[in-house]
Motif scaffolding. Structure first.
Motif, PDB file in Angstrom:
ATOM      1  N   VAL A  80       8.939   7.739  -8.614  1.00  0.00           N
ATOM      2  CA  VAL A  80       8.240   8.617  -7.677  1.00  0.00           C
ATOM      3  C   VAL A  80       8.325   8.002  -6.282  1.00  0.00           C
ATOM      4  O   VAL A  80       8.192   6.789  -6.123  1.00  0.00           O
ATOM      5  N   ASP A  81       8.547   8.854  -5.265  1.00  0.00           N
ATOM      6  CA  ASP A  81       8.637   8.376  -3.885  1.00  0.00           C
ATOM      7  C   ASP A  81       7.278   8.416  -3.201  1.00  0.00           C
ATOM      8  O   ASP A  81       6.510   9.375  -3.353  1.00  0.00           O
ATOM      9  N   TYR A  82       7.013   7.356  -2.426  1.00  0.00           N
ATOM     10  CA  TYR A  82       5.779   7.223  -1.646  1.00  0.00           C
ATOM     11  C   TYR A  82       6.150   6.707  -0.273  1.00  0.00           C
ATOM     12  O   TYR A  82       7.180   6.085  -0.095  1.00  0.00           O
ATOM     13  N   VAL A  83       5.275   6.912   0.703  1.00  0.00           N
ATOM     14  CA  VAL A  83       5.404   6.231   1.976  1.00  0.00           C
ATOM     15  C   VAL A  83       4.466   5.024   1.878  1.00  0.00           C
ATOM     16  O   VAL A  83       3.389   5.108   1.285  1.00  0.00           O
ATOM     17  N   VAL A 132       0.876  -1.168   0.000  1.00  0.00           N
ATOM     18  CA  VAL A 132       0.000   0.000   0.000  1.00  0.00           C
ATOM     19  C   VAL A 132       0.915   1.219   0.000  1.00  0.00           C
ATOM     20  O   VAL A 132       1.865   1.301   0.790  1.00  0.00           O
ATOM     21  N   LEU A 133       0.675   2.124  -0.942  1.00  0.00           N
ATOM     22  CA  LEU A 133       1.487   3.319  -1.108  1.00  0.00           C
ATOM     23  C   LEU A 133       0.598   4.553  -1.047  1.00  0.00           C
ATOM     24  O   LEU A 133      -0.488   4.566  -1.638  1.00  0.00           O
ATOM     25  N   VAL A 134       1.057   5.579  -0.338  1.00  0.00           N
ATOM     26  CA  VAL A 134       0.328   6.842  -0.254  1.00  0.00           C
ATOM     27  C   VAL A 134       1.274   7.982  -0.595  1.00  0.00           C
ATOM     28  O   VAL A 134       2.501   7.856  -0.485  1.00  0.00           O
ATOM     29  N   SER A 135       0.689   9.093  -0.994  1.00  0.00           N
ATOM     30  CA  SER A 135       1.473  10.265  -1.368  1.00  0.00           C
ATOM     31  C   SER A 135       2.267  10.771  -0.179  1.00  0.00           C
ATOM     32  O   SER A 135       1.795  10.729   0.955  1.00  0.00           O
ATOM     33  N   ARG A 136       3.415  11.289  -0.456  1.00  0.00           N
ATOM     34  CA  ARG A 136       4.188  11.874   0.633  1.00  0.00           C
ATOM     35  C   ARG A 136       4.218  13.382   0.521  1.00  0.00           C
ATOM     36  O   ARG A 136       5.110  14.044   1.040  1.00  0.00           O
ATOM     37  N   ALA A 137       3.220  13.955  -0.158  1.00  0.00           N
ATOM     38  CA  ALA A 137       3.142  15.413  -0.288  1.00  0.00           C
ATOM     39  C   ALA A 137       3.153  16.078   1.080  1.00  0.00           C
ATOM     40  O   ALA A 137       3.773  17.112   1.277  1.00  0.00           O
ATOM     41  N   ASP A 169       4.114  14.633   4.682  1.00  0.00           N
ATOM     42  CA  ASP A 169       4.628  13.427   5.336  1.00  0.00           C
ATOM     43  C   ASP A 169       3.777  12.969   6.518  1.00  0.00           C
ATOM     44  O   ASP A 169       3.479  11.797   6.656  1.00  0.00           O
ATOM     45  N   LYS A 170       3.391  13.916   7.381  1.00  0.00           N
ATOM     46  CA  LYS A 170       2.624  13.552   8.575  1.00  0.00           C
ATOM     47  C   LYS A 170       1.233  13.034   8.185  1.00  0.00           C
ATOM     48  O   LYS A 170       0.791  12.000   8.677  1.00  0.00           O
ATOM     49  N   ALA A 171       0.535  13.721   7.297  1.00  0.00           N
ATOM     50  CA  ALA A 171      -0.796  13.294   6.864  1.00  0.00           C
ATOM     51  C   ALA A 171      -0.717  11.939   6.150  1.00  0.00           C
ATOM     52  O   ALA A 171      -1.584  11.086   6.327  1.00  0.00           O
ATOM     53  N   ALA A 172       0.326  11.744   5.352  1.00  0.00           N
ATOM     54  CA  ALA A 172       0.499  10.472   4.635  1.00  0.00           C
ATOM     55  C   ALA A 172       0.669   9.325   5.621  1.00  0.00           C
ATOM     56  O   ALA A 172       0.062   8.256   5.452  1.00  0.00           O
ATOM     57  N   GLN A 173       1.471   9.540   6.645  1.00  0.00           N
ATOM     58  CA  GLN A 173       1.698   8.475   7.619  1.00  0.00           C
ATOM     59  C   GLN A 173       0.460   8.221   8.479  1.00  0.00           C
ATOM     60  O   GLN A 173       0.188   7.075   8.848  1.00  0.00           O
ATOM     61  N   ARG A 174      -0.315   9.246   8.757  1.00  0.00           N
ATOM     62  CA  ARG A 174      -1.577   9.030   9.484  1.00  0.00           C
ATOM     63  C   ARG A 174      -2.532   8.182   8.653  1.00  0.00           C
ATOM     64  O   ARG A 174      -3.191   7.283   9.173  1.00  0.00           O
ATOM     65  N   LEU A 175      -2.623   8.498   7.357  1.00  0.00           N
ATOM     66  CA  LEU A 175      -3.488   7.712   6.465  1.00  0.00           C
ATOM     67  C   LEU A 175      -3.002   6.271   6.392  1.00  0.00           C
ATOM     68  O   LEU A 175      -3.787   5.327   6.481  1.00  0.00           O
ATOM     69  N   LEU A 176      -1.697   6.099   6.242  1.00  0.00           N
ATOM     70  CA  LEU A 176      -1.128   4.752   6.175  1.00  0.00           C
ATOM     71  C   LEU A 176      -1.398   3.990   7.472  1.00  0.00           C
ATOM     72  O   LEU A 176      -1.812   2.827   7.442  1.00  0.00           O
TER      73      LEU A 176
END
Length: 147
Positions: A130-133, A65-70, A72-79
């Motif tokens: 492209v980089d993702y978290v 599962v990959l999410v945008s890292r636009a 970082d904090k919001a991406a990690q919360r979603l993840l």
């Protein structure tokens, strides 16, 4: 395995994303391009002949599962939400719902059972430049090996 991977991707689509977040893109194959947030089935291994007469094979499928890292904090919360063990945003809960009712086969009859067994590799991923978290989910699937 193609049908099993697609059925797992279908099950993952049932995850509920937070308001204001794009719908989860989900595929049974490694995509050329990621439309985040994205879930996909990647590598797998199969142990044949776990029971006599081709009665049981056991597969382990590594999904990502990959999410945008636009942000970082919001991406990690979603993840974190998608990697939780339960709740409407849990991939584990959405995927394991495809186990069927007691006495029914999993994944619409494609397997005897399945279970999300592990989350690992919570880190930055590069996919198509492209980089993702993201993170990996390991899913164990068992079923009849004679078909």
């Amino acid at each position: 395995m193609s049908a099993v991977r697609e059925a797992i991707a279908d099950a993952a689509r049932a995850v509920t994303m937070p308001v204001g977040t794009r719908k989860l893109t989900s595929t049974g194959y490694v995509p050329d391009e990621v439309n985040e947030p994205c879930f996909f089935a990647g590598e797998y291994s199969v142990d044949f002949d776990k029971a006599m007469g081709r009665a049981l094979d056991e597969a382990e499928i590594t999904c990502r599962v990959l999410v945008s890292r636009a942000d970082d904090k919001a991406a990690q919360r979603l993840l974190d939400r998608m990697l939780s063990g339960s709740g409407p945003g849990s991939l584990k809960q959405a995927i394991e719902a495809a186990r069927g009712a007691p006495g029914e086969y999993a994944l619409g009859g494609l397997a005897h059972d399945l279970r999300v067994t592990r989350i690992q590799g919570y880190r930055w991923y590069e996919h198509a430049g492209v980089d993702y978290v993201g993170a990996e989910l390991t899913i164990k699937v068992i079923g009849d090996g004679s078909g």
